[in-house]
Design a protein around this motif. Sequence first.
Motif, short mmCIF file in Angstrom:
data_model
loop_
_atom_site.label_atom_id
_atom_site.label_comp_id
_atom_site.label_asym_id
_atom_site.label_seq_id
_atom_site.Cartn_x
_atom_site.Cartn_y
_atom_site.Cartn_z
N GLY A 172 0.80 -1.22 0.00
CA GLY A 172 0.00 0.00 0.00
C GLY A 172 0.83 1.27 0.00
O GLY A 172 0.27 2.35 -0.13
N GLY A 173 2.15 1.15 0.15
CA GLY A 173 3.00 2.32 0.05
C GLY A 173 3.73 2.74 1.30
O GLY A 173 4.53 3.69 1.27
N PHE A 174 3.50 2.06 2.44
CA PHE A 174 4.24 2.41 3.65
C PHE A 174 5.70 2.05 3.45
O PHE A 174 6.03 0.96 2.98
N ARG A 175 6.57 2.97 3.86
CA ARG A 175 8.01 2.73 3.73
C ARG A 175 8.72 2.79 5.08
O ARG A 175 9.94 2.74 5.14
N ARG A 176 7.97 2.88 6.15
CA ARG A 176 8.49 2.68 7.49
C ARG A 176 7.54 1.70 8.18
O ARG A 176 6.35 2.02 8.37
N LEU A 233 11.76 -10.54 10.45
CA LEU A 233 12.62 -9.47 9.97
C LEU A 233 13.42 -9.90 8.74
O LEU A 233 13.53 -9.16 7.76
N ASP A 234 13.97 -11.10 8.80
CA ASP A 234 14.75 -11.62 7.68
C ASP A 234 13.90 -11.70 6.42
O ASP A 234 14.33 -11.32 5.32
N TYR A 235 12.67 -12.17 6.57
CA TYR A 235 11.74 -12.27 5.45
C TYR A 235 11.40 -10.89 4.88
O TYR A 235 11.43 -10.67 3.66
N LEU A 236 11.08 -9.94 5.77
CA LEU A 236 10.69 -8.60 5.31
C LEU A 236 11.86 -7.88 4.63
O LEU A 236 11.66 -7.11 3.69
N GLN A 237 13.08 -8.10 5.10
CA GLN A 237 14.23 -7.49 4.46
C GLN A 237 14.37 -7.95 3.01
O GLN A 237 14.83 -7.20 2.16
N LYS A 238 13.94 -9.17 2.73
CA LYS A 238 14.05 -9.71 1.37
C LYS A 238 12.86 -9.32 0.50
O LYS A 238 13.01 -9.14 -0.71
N HIS A 239 11.68 -9.23 1.10
CA HIS A 239 10.46 -9.02 0.32
C HIS A 239 9.95 -7.59 0.35
O HIS A 239 9.18 -7.19 -0.52
N CYS A 240 10.34 -6.83 1.36
CA CYS A 240 9.91 -5.43 1.48
C CYS A 240 11.16 -4.56 1.60
O CYS A 240 11.29 -3.74 2.50
N TRP A 241 12.06 -4.75 0.65
CA TRP A 241 13.41 -4.22 0.78
C TRP A 241 13.50 -2.70 0.65
O TRP A 241 14.50 -2.10 0.99
N LYS A 242 12.44 -2.05 0.16
CA LYS A 242 12.46 -0.59 0.08
C LYS A 242 12.06 0.07 1.39
O LYS A 242 12.20 1.29 1.53
#
Length: 412
Positions: A228-232, A255-264
């Motif tokens: 949806g566009g959240f970057r924090r 955290l490990d998963y989000l770093q790979k899939h939500c890397w922005k």
Amino acid sequence: MESPAQKGANWAFPALVRRFRTGTARLSFLISYLMSFSEELSALTAHPSPLVRRFMSLLEPVGDARLEAMAQESRRLTRLHFGRTIRLFAPIYLSNECINNCKYCGFSRDNPIIRTTLTVDEVVQEARYLHGLGLRSILLVAGEHPKFVSDGYIQKCLDALHPFIPSLGLEIGPLPDDRYAEIVHHGAEQLAVYQETYDREVYETLHTAGMKKNFNWRLDCPERAYQGGFRRIQIGALFGLAPWRREAVALAAHLDYLQKHCWKAALSVAFPRMRPYAGNYEYEPDPELMLDDRHFVQLMTALRICFPKIGMSVSTREPEPMRNALMHLGMTHMSAIARTEPGGYTGVGTATAHLTVRGNVVDLPEEKKGQCKATEQFEISDQRSPEQVVCAIRGAGLEPVWKDWDSGLDVV
């Protein structure tokens, strides 16, 4: 399963297929990319990645010398990636109405408490008060109730606050990604969503009614917010509901998963601890599950060593001496002041305050109408004013930051 289009605008499916065209391992990678974290949680904790395995090794029992070495490395990495700054924020509780039954929470639907939902004007009054204290970063918090925190209410609050509060975050019930996109459009930049516990069986036991019963819907909330566009994005567990090491490993896997899939996205964590006074509606804290101070330090330093670029937030649940000590060990954000009931700063909201018993509104006696303040979610521990918190930060040789979203830092 989500379609590629639902996975985000940056999807490059043909290129990805060409890179991973052959081989079982490559096919496995492609399948994992398409799956949400809730579908992978069991596998990722049963067969952790090398990074999570390293994290697990740092959670093993250690002596004082080893813990001190971890603390020094955590301090070095924090200074390297975040400098000598501590970013300050404050929460505003919009509503303590809730349709969920959560046995550990003071806002639980069946808990007979005084409830209210602030009007937009009352929210502005609360924010003006915090603005006068120097706060420029505010987290809007609300229970989950579609009747009171209804469609459009959050957007109106954001529109009213954004002209004078540049950094606005949310801690509200999970939403679909298109709703998150709308909220981002209205000025929200950060979303905080805590799974409470990553143990499915414990989760089911503690959440007995309401939308929060859906474990997967809540667990996949950070991914929907990212789409949806959240970057924090901030995640966390409420330590004390299940064995702390198990919760910590699941949090690290997340955290490990989000770093790979939500890397922005800029990721951060919070690790609130269950206290006897924090909610405790129908929940008796188990001493065997509690995260004590020593293990709290070990957890924070292990997270910093394995995830050197994530933010770490410590709230006023923690007492003053603990928060002062953690400034040096990995903390990057802290609340400067907190009230955990709607209207807690200025006293607004009493006109519509009412008693609910098992989710039903009960009339207050005439002499009490308009006189009752809303019930707090939990009792805070660190009672210092923002000025006192700032003095403590500076006394530790660090710099308090009130706003950091653009080139014009407001530092007091």
